[in-house]
Design an enzyme around this catalytic site. Structure first.
Site, PDB file in Angstrom:
ATOM      1  N   GLU A 230       0.885  -1.177   0.000  1.00  0.00           N
ATOM      2  CA  GLU A 230       0.000   0.000   0.000  1.00  0.00           C
ATOM      3  C   GLU A 230       0.914   1.216   0.000  1.00  0.00           C
ATOM      4  OE1 GLU A 230      -3.375   0.102   0.022  1.00  0.00           O
ATOM      5  OE2 GLU A 230      -3.685  -2.056   0.070  1.00  0.00           O
ATOM      6  N   CYS A 264      -2.178   9.587   2.519  1.00  0.00           N
ATOM      7  CA  CYS A 264      -1.735   9.012   1.239  1.00  0.00           C
ATOM      8  C   CYS A 264      -2.712   9.264   0.106  1.00  0.00           C
ATOM      9  CB  CYS A 264      -1.502   7.517   1.403  1.00  0.00           C
ATOM     10  SG  CYS A 264      -2.980   6.661   1.979  1.00  0.00           S
TER      11      CYS A 264
HETATM   12  P1  NAD Z   1       8.242   4.664   4.929  1.00  0.00           P
HETATM   13  O1  NAD Z   1       8.219   3.861   3.697  1.00  0.00           O
HETATM   14  O2  NAD Z   1       9.423   5.532   5.189  1.00  0.00           O
HETATM   15  O3  NAD Z   1       8.126   3.720   6.225  1.00  0.00           O
HETATM   16  C1  NAD Z   1       7.116   2.733   6.359  1.00  0.00           C
HETATM   17  C2  NAD Z   1       7.610   1.636   7.266  1.00  0.00           C
HETATM   18  O4  NAD Z   1       8.777   1.051   6.703  1.00  0.00           O
HETATM   19  C3  NAD Z   1       7.979   2.087   8.672  1.00  0.00           C
HETATM   20  O5  NAD Z   1       7.502   1.142   9.600  1.00  0.00           O
HETATM   21  C4  NAD Z   1       9.497   2.115   8.661  1.00  0.00           C
HETATM   22  O6  NAD Z   1      10.067   1.782   9.903  1.00  0.00           O
HETATM   23  C5  NAD Z   1       9.834   1.044   7.640  1.00  0.00           C
HETATM   24  N1  NAD Z   1      11.092   1.351   6.925  1.00  0.00           N
HETATM   25  C6  NAD Z   1      11.594   2.576   6.627  1.00  0.00           C
HETATM   26  N2  NAD Z   1      12.748   2.451   5.945  1.00  0.00           N
HETATM   27  C7  NAD Z   1      12.987   1.126   5.813  1.00  0.00           C
HETATM   28  C8  NAD Z   1      14.029   0.369   5.217  1.00  0.00           C
HETATM   29  N3  NAD Z   1      15.067   0.959   4.624  1.00  0.00           N
HETATM   30  N4  NAD Z   1      13.948  -0.975   5.285  1.00  0.00           N
HETATM   31  C9  NAD Z   1      12.903  -1.580   5.868  1.00  0.00           C
HETATM   32  N5  NAD Z   1      11.886  -0.909   6.454  1.00  0.00           N
HETATM   33  C10 NAD Z   1      11.926   0.426   6.436  1.00  0.00           C
HETATM   34  O7  NAD Z   1       6.882   5.510   4.934  1.00  0.00           O
HETATM   35  P2  NAD Z   1       6.408   6.600   5.960  1.00  0.00           P
HETATM   36  O8  NAD Z   1       7.261   7.806   5.827  1.00  0.00           O
HETATM   37  O9  NAD Z   1       6.248   5.993   7.300  1.00  0.00           O
HETATM   38  O10 NAD Z   1       4.934   6.899   5.393  1.00  0.00           O
HETATM   39  C11 NAD Z   1       4.713   7.762   4.338  1.00  0.00           C
HETATM   40  C12 NAD Z   1       4.472   7.024   3.045  1.00  0.00           C
HETATM   41  O11 NAD Z   1       3.502   6.011   3.213  1.00  0.00           O
HETATM   42  C13 NAD Z   1       3.916   7.927   1.962  1.00  0.00           C
HETATM   43  O12 NAD Z   1       4.517   7.622   0.726  1.00  0.00           O
HETATM   44  C14 NAD Z   1       2.450   7.586   1.935  1.00  0.00           C
HETATM   45  O13 NAD Z   1       1.799   7.876   0.718  1.00  0.00           O
HETATM   46  C15 NAD Z   1       2.488   6.126   2.210  1.00  0.00           C
HETATM   47  N6  NAD Z   1       1.218   5.660   2.729  1.00  0.00           N
HETATM   48  C16 NAD Z   1       0.445   4.862   1.960  1.00  0.00           C
HETATM   49  C17 NAD Z   1      -0.801   4.459   2.423  1.00  0.00           C
HETATM   50  C18 NAD Z   1      -1.718   3.592   1.608  1.00  0.00           C
HETATM   51  O14 NAD Z   1      -2.729   3.150   2.141  1.00  0.00           O
HETATM   52  N7  NAD Z   1      -1.433   3.336   0.356  1.00  0.00           N
HETATM   53  C19 NAD Z   1      -1.230   4.884   3.686  1.00  0.00           C
HETATM   54  C20 NAD Z   1      -0.402   5.691   4.432  1.00  0.00           C
HETATM   55  C21 NAD Z   1       0.821   6.074   3.963  1.00  0.00           C
END
Ligand code: NAD
Length: 486
Positions: A230, A264
């Site tokens: 997602e 998002c």
């Molecule tokens: P992110 O991708 O930075 O982090 C998401 C998760 O991944 C966190 O739990 C984090 O600890 C983990 N993570 C971060 N870097 C990692 C790595 N290198 N290796 C493994 N795991 C890692 O996202 P965010 O900043 O927390 O959230 C914002 C993003 O999420 C935006 O792009 C937003 O659009 C998206 N989002 C999508 C939805 C949806 O339903 N499609 C909903 C909410 C947010």
């Protein structure tokens, strides 16, 4: 309100990265053993977990509201409608429908298989991992969990380390309401999550950025683990000249500035003619004042940027185009005013990256065709919005573009419905969930055929030596509903 930088996670004693020792091994082994025991499969066990989750939400509502206020300055109203009540509804809906969802689904057969029983069994995958982001840190952790538990899986939950207040509640309080032999919360940032992803899971459900989505999918590929991703992206919002500007301003502003734009599915930018822009700007100004007062920083209804890193990123975006409305910021409070930018170039950062904050750029297009062309030369978004008094224009936008979800003349309210899925397409993700879709996501749909052990004479027609007569008989018996044998 004091804000903190990201990455300083609550320590999980079981998850401290210690040289040479795998911090997750014992937890994962325990969960695998629990799954193997078959304990999670019965409807009673699943219902008990869902009831526990429901009790967690009811008994800790204030704690969750406080945590969300601490993390994002989220108002109780926004916390309720987008996080706590939404999740509670998912729990109640799953409890109400669990028996029906778990039932085998019969498949129709052909003449040669009339005595066989064919059905789809919904079986749990096993040990599943849910990784969540920080922007709706209750909803995006717990709504997938509802489906994972309803489907009878053991679950590892990895909340975001960035929304620290909520992470703490999820880590310290939630496990008390669930069977801990089948459920664990793991804490950490990129490094720990990377380490966790080296392990084999039977399903991974990830919500977050496309960048990390690729990391998760690469790790999953090593074990051939199926994934739901997602993800995010830039959601276009087309406004044509026939619209009432005040109505559009109300709807777009609410969806853009909800949770300080950290959504998002929020409209990321507006596409409209220069004439509509002229009419829209005073309407947006009037809406913003009505929603948040003359000084939005003192409004209890406007959220804050999650941390300094995101604040700095967003403040830099304020330099794109020209500020038409808002543009103020306060670093000490992680505050960015509800902002509208005009004269924005497609090549500027604000039009290159997902904004994920209370900034709304307006890009001018001359027609719906130009808007569609603009949208289609970019990655497929998670959501797309079209505002017009003409249903023909809205339908054109729907027919000639692709996105995870779509709304005509409104914003992302469809994500609150249990009857339709949320999910992306292409760069905005893969897979879907909410309501029964979450249960299906976390269930392997196993096709089963149970044939009588006798009646061999009836089956002999399929064996060699092959003859034309047998083939004709087989084709007749299989009928038009079957594909070929293999
Ligand atoms: P992110 O991708 O930075 O982090 C998401 C998760 O991944 C966190 O739990 C984090 O600890 C983990 N993570 C971060 N870097 C990692 C790595 N290198 N290796 C493994 N795991 C890692 O996202 P965010 O900043 O927390 O959230 C914002 C993003 O999420 C935006 O792009 C937003 O659009 C998206 N989002 C999508 C939805 C949806 O339903 N499609 C909903 C909410 C947010």
């Amino acid at each position: 309100m004091s804000k903190k930088g990201g990455g300083d996670a609550v320590k999980n004693p079981g998850a401290e990265p210690t040289l040479g020792i795998d911090p997750f091994q014992d937890t994962l082994r325990r969960l695998r053993e629990a799954f193997k025991s078959g304990r999670t499969r019965s409807a009673e066990f699943r219902a008990a977990q869902l009831q526990g989750l429901g009790r967690f939400l009811q008994e800790n509502k204030q704690l969750l509201q406080d945590a969300l206020a601490q993390d994002l300055h989220k108002s109780a109203f926004e916390a309720d409608v987008s996080e706590i009540i939404t999740t509670q509804n998912e729990v109640d809906y799953a409890l109400k429908n669990l028996q029906a969802w778990m039932k085998d689904e019969p498949g129709s057969t052909n003449l040669f298989m009339k005595l066989d029983s064919v059905f789809i069994r919904k079986e749990p995958f096993g040990l599943v991992l849910i990784i969540a982001p920080w922007n709706y840190p209750v909803n995006l952790v717990l709504v997938p969990l509802v489906g994972a538990l309803a489907a009878g899986n053991c679950v590892v939950l990895k909340p975001s380390e960035i929304s620290q207040g909520t992470e703490k509640v999820v880590a310290e309080v939630l496990p008390r309401y669930l069977d801990q032999s089948c459920f664990a919360v793991v804490l950490g940032g990129p490094q720990e999550t990377g380490q966790l992803l080296e392990h084999k899971f039977d399903y991974i459900f990830f919500t977050g950025s496309p960048r990390v989505g690729k990391i998760v999918m690469t790790a999953a590929a090593k074990h051939l683990t199926p994934v739901t991703l997602e993800l995010g992206g830039k959601n276009p919002c087309y406004v044509d000249d026939s619209c009432d500007p005040q109505t559009v301003a109300n709807r777009v502003a609410w969806f853009r500035y909800f949770n300080a734009g950290q959504t998002c599915v929020a409209p990321d930018y507006v596409l409209c003619s220069p004439e509509m822009q002229e009419r829209l700007l005073p309407a947006l100004q009037s809406t913003i004042t009505r929603f948040y007062g003359d000084d939005p920083q003192s409004s209890p209804n406007l959220g804050r940027i999650i941390n300094q890193k995101q604040f700095q990123r967003l403040r830099a975006l304020l330099g794109c185009g020209h500020v038409a409305i808002g543009g103020q910021s306060d670093e000490s409070d992680c505050y960015i005013a509800p902002t509208v930018l005009v004269d924005v170039q497609e090549t500027e950062p604000v039009m290159q990256e997902e904004i994920f904050g209370p900034i709304l750029p307006i890009v001018n297009v001359r027609s719906v065709d130009e808007a569609i062309e603009f949208i289609n030369r970019r990655e497929k978004p998670l959501a797309l919005y079209a505002f017009s008094n003409s249903s023909q224009v809205v339908n054109q936008m729907l027919e000639r573009t692709s996105s995870g979800g779509f709304a005509g003349n409104d914003g992302f309210l469809y994500v609150s419905l249990l009857s339709v899925p949320l999910g992306g397409v292409g760069h905005s993700g893969m897979g879907r969930y909410h309501g029964k879709f979450t249960f299906d996501t976390f269930s392997h749909h196993r096709t089963c055929l149970l044939a009588p052990s006798g009646l061999e004479k009836l089956k002999e027609i399929r064996y060699p030596p092959y003859t034309d007569w047998n083939q004709q008989l087989l084709r007749w018996g299989m009928g038009p509903k079957s594909c070929t044998l293999l």
